[in-house]
Design a protein around this motif. Structure first.
Motif, mmCIF file in Angstrom:
data_model
loop_
_atom_site.group_PDB
_atom_site.id
_atom_site.type_symbol
_atom_site.label_atom_id
_atom_site.label_comp_id
_atom_site.label_asym_id
_atom_site.label_seq_id
_atom_site.Cartn_x
_atom_site.Cartn_y
_atom_site.Cartn_z
ATOM 1 N N ARG A 103 -7.995 -34.908 49.073
ATOM 2 C CA ARG A 103 -8.232 -33.748 49.877
ATOM 3 C C ARG A 103 -6.595 -32.825 49.644
ATOM 4 N NH1 ARG A 103 -10.130 -35.070 56.108
ATOM 5 N NH2 ARG A 103 -8.626 -36.848 55.747
ATOM 6 N N ARG A 106 -7.450 -30.689 47.028
ATOM 7 C CA ARG A 106 -8.253 -29.522 47.605
ATOM 8 C C ARG A 106 -7.373 -28.524 48.320
ATOM 9 N NH1 ARG A 106 -12.669 -33.448 50.200
ATOM 10 N NH2 ARG A 106 -14.063 -34.029 47.858
ATOM 11 N N ALA A 111 -9.349 -24.959 48.229
ATOM 12 C CA ALA A 111 -10.713 -25.154 47.908
ATOM 13 C C ALA A 111 -11.540 -24.823 49.165
ATOM 14 C CB ALA A 111 -10.914 -26.794 47.720
ATOM 15 N N PRO A 112 -12.653 -24.345 48.983
ATOM 16 C CA PRO A 112 -13.571 -23.770 50.147
ATOM 17 C C PRO A 112 -13.972 -24.986 51.053
ATOM 18 C CG PRO A 112 -14.480 -23.029 48.058
ATOM 19 C CD PRO A 112 -13.171 -23.819 47.581
ATOM 20 N N ASP A 113 -13.918 -26.364 50.430
ATOM 21 C CA ASP A 113 -14.568 -27.326 51.344
ATOM 22 C C ASP A 113 -13.360 -28.168 51.719
ATOM 23 O OD1 ASP A 113 -13.488 -28.185 48.819
ATOM 24 O OD2 ASP A 113 -15.043 -29.894 48.472
ATOM 25 N N PHE A 114 -11.844 -27.626 51.835
ATOM 26 C CA PHE A 114 -10.946 -28.252 52.450
ATOM 27 C C PHE A 114 -10.883 -28.268 53.751
ATOM 28 C CE2 PHE A 114 -6.784 -27.961 54.758
ATOM 29 C CZ PHE A 114 -6.309 -29.403 54.194
ATOM 30 N N GLN A 115 -10.794 -29.098 54.555
ATOM 31 C CA GLN A 115 -10.676 -29.421 56.014
ATOM 32 C C GLN A 115 -10.188 -30.755 56.393
ATOM 33 O OE1 GLN A 115 -13.760 -28.072 58.620
ATOM 34 N NE2 GLN A 115 -12.269 -27.230 60.153
ATOM 35 N N THR A 121 -10.075 -24.332 57.876
ATOM 36 C CA THR A 121 -10.656 -24.244 56.659
ATOM 37 C C THR A 121 -9.612 -22.745 56.155
ATOM 38 O OG1 THR A 121 -12.259 -22.787 57.057
ATOM 39 C CG2 THR A 121 -13.021 -25.077 57.115
ATOM 40 N N ASP A 123 -11.135 -20.354 54.810
ATOM 41 C CA ASP A 123 -11.716 -19.092 54.823
ATOM 42 C C ASP A 123 -11.518 -18.846 56.599
ATOM 43 O OD1 ASP A 123 -14.053 -17.196 54.618
ATOM 44 O OD2 ASP A 123 -14.852 -18.289 56.320
ATOM 45 N N GLY A 167 -10.626 -21.125 46.984
ATOM 46 C CA GLY A 167 -10.913 -21.510 45.583
ATOM 47 C C GLY A 167 -10.533 -20.605 44.437
#
Length: 388
Positions: A103, A106, A111-115, A121, A123, A167
């Motif tokens: 992580r 990320r 990265a878009p899927d980082f959380q 996020t 975004d 990303g």
């Protein structure tokens, strides 16, 4: 058209102690106050109509460089906060490199899927920062405003203005502490005039000038980041004693008797207060780099957290690691309501005196010592703001 100066906060504890501070309410460092003074000079003759900042201490304090000198009110806005990192808050980068490396990668690449649990996020940060800037610009048509925010949040906005989503921001630059980005906003359109300008900072007070992570692929792993693990005094007494003995000889010389049993007895007293926090090893990777001992009871009634022993092994000295042990002490004592760190230092221990002075400790009296009176040094860690 509204002109917007978007400014990162001055150097704060997370930058210095190598800890993860998103919504954690960290303080400005001594060097950060020097950066604020330089920022104040930069904007002394620049007309500003309004000043906003995130609602965290480090941005509000930095904003004083403009709102105090321009006779303006400071308005705070949570939407200008740093990315929230939930369960990562106030953990060391070194710990994340070891326990949550995937992580962390990320995160370093937005990265878009980082959380992480309880966090945001990229975004979400892009959207709230863009909404905030557009809303504030619309409230000040034809004016010039200054907004104080945070490094990752500013970078997310810069990416959003360019049409880069999570990303896609690897090629964007990084903002130094107090660096300035200038925007022009007309309706829904945002134009970057310039960004990440730290030309007001002499190199000796620039945070990025002494850090490596932003220069090298791989992100923060390029710097030496420590992590901390508890020292089990019942099974590792010899490790502790060896560190104490080395520090004693370094200060007093080999001919002054070393009271091993006395030091161990005091360490055991501290360790029993909380075996998970009172004594810990500072780790660089798999190697022990230092030892930190805290007394969780001493001087509690005075609002102070006492540090009986702070030690870096000889092979890890002069690498800028010792300050991370101070950060660990702050992280332990502040949640306990302590507003001051306190320790004793021999007045003739020039190296230690210089180290503690560099990181904000000041002499505040003397204490009895085994061979001479010791200087009592204190560092304030509370939230009462200083004048920038």
């Amino acid at each position: 058209m509204t002109r917007v100066y978007l400014i990162r906060h001055a150097e704060a504890e997370g930058n210095l102690y190598r800890r993860v501070h998103g919504w954690y309410n960290s303080l400005i460092t001594d060097n950060g106050y020097r950066q604020i003074a330089a920022l104040r000079g930069r904007f002394a003759d620049v007309p500003i109509d309004a000043v906003y900042s995130s609602d965290l201490f480090r941005t509000k304090t930095t904003a004083g460089a403009i709102y105090l000198t321009h006779g303006l009110e400071l308005r705070t806005l949570p939407e200008l906060r740093e990315i929230g990192v939930g369960e990562w808050e106030d953990r060391t980068w070194g710990e994340l490199e070891r326990t949550d490396a995937v992580r962390l990668i990320r995160f370093n690449h937005s990265a878009p899927d980082f959380q992480v649990r309880g966090g945001e996020t990229f975004d979400q940060v892009q959207q709230r920062m863009k909404r905030a800037v557009l809303s504030l610009a619309a409230a000040h048509p034809g004016q010039t405003i200054a907004l104080f925010s945070h490094g990752t949040a500013i970078r997310c906005l810069q990416g959003a203005v360019r049409g880069l989503g999570p990303g896609e921001m690897d090629e964007l630059g990084h903002s130094d502490n107090t660096a300035v980005t200038c925007l022009e906003v007309e309706g829904e359109y945002i134009r970057i005039v310039f960004e990440n300008d730290n030309s007001h900072l002499p190199e000796e007070i620039s945070t990025l000038a002494r850090q490596k992570w932003w220069k090298q692929e791989g992100g923060r792993s390029a710097d030496a980041n420590l992590w901390f693990r508890p020292l089990d005094l019942e099974s590792q007494a010899e490790l502790y004693s060896a560190a104490r003995h080395d520090a004693w000889v370094d200060i007093c010389g080999p001919d002054v008797p070393f009271d091993r049993d006395g030091f161990l007895k005091d360490a055991m007293r501290c360790w029993k207060q909380d075996p998970g926090k009172a004594i810990c090893c500072a780790m660089r990777g798999d190697e022990i780099a230092g030892v930190l001992q805290l007394d969780l009871e001493r001087d509690r009634d005075e609002g102070a957290g006492y540090i009986p022993f702070l030690y870096i092994l000889p092979q890890f000295r002069r690498q800028g690691l010792g300050v991370q042990l101070i950060g660990q002490a702050v992280s332990t004592f502040r949640p306990l309501g302590r507003t001051t760190l306190r320790l004793c230092c021999a007045p003739d221990n020039g190296r230690a005196q210089r180290f503690y002075q560099r990181y904000g400790f000041r002499k505040n009296g003397q204490m009895p010592g085994s061979r001479q009176p010791l200087d009592r040094l204190e560092k304030y860690i509370g939230y009462e703001p200083k004048e920038p």
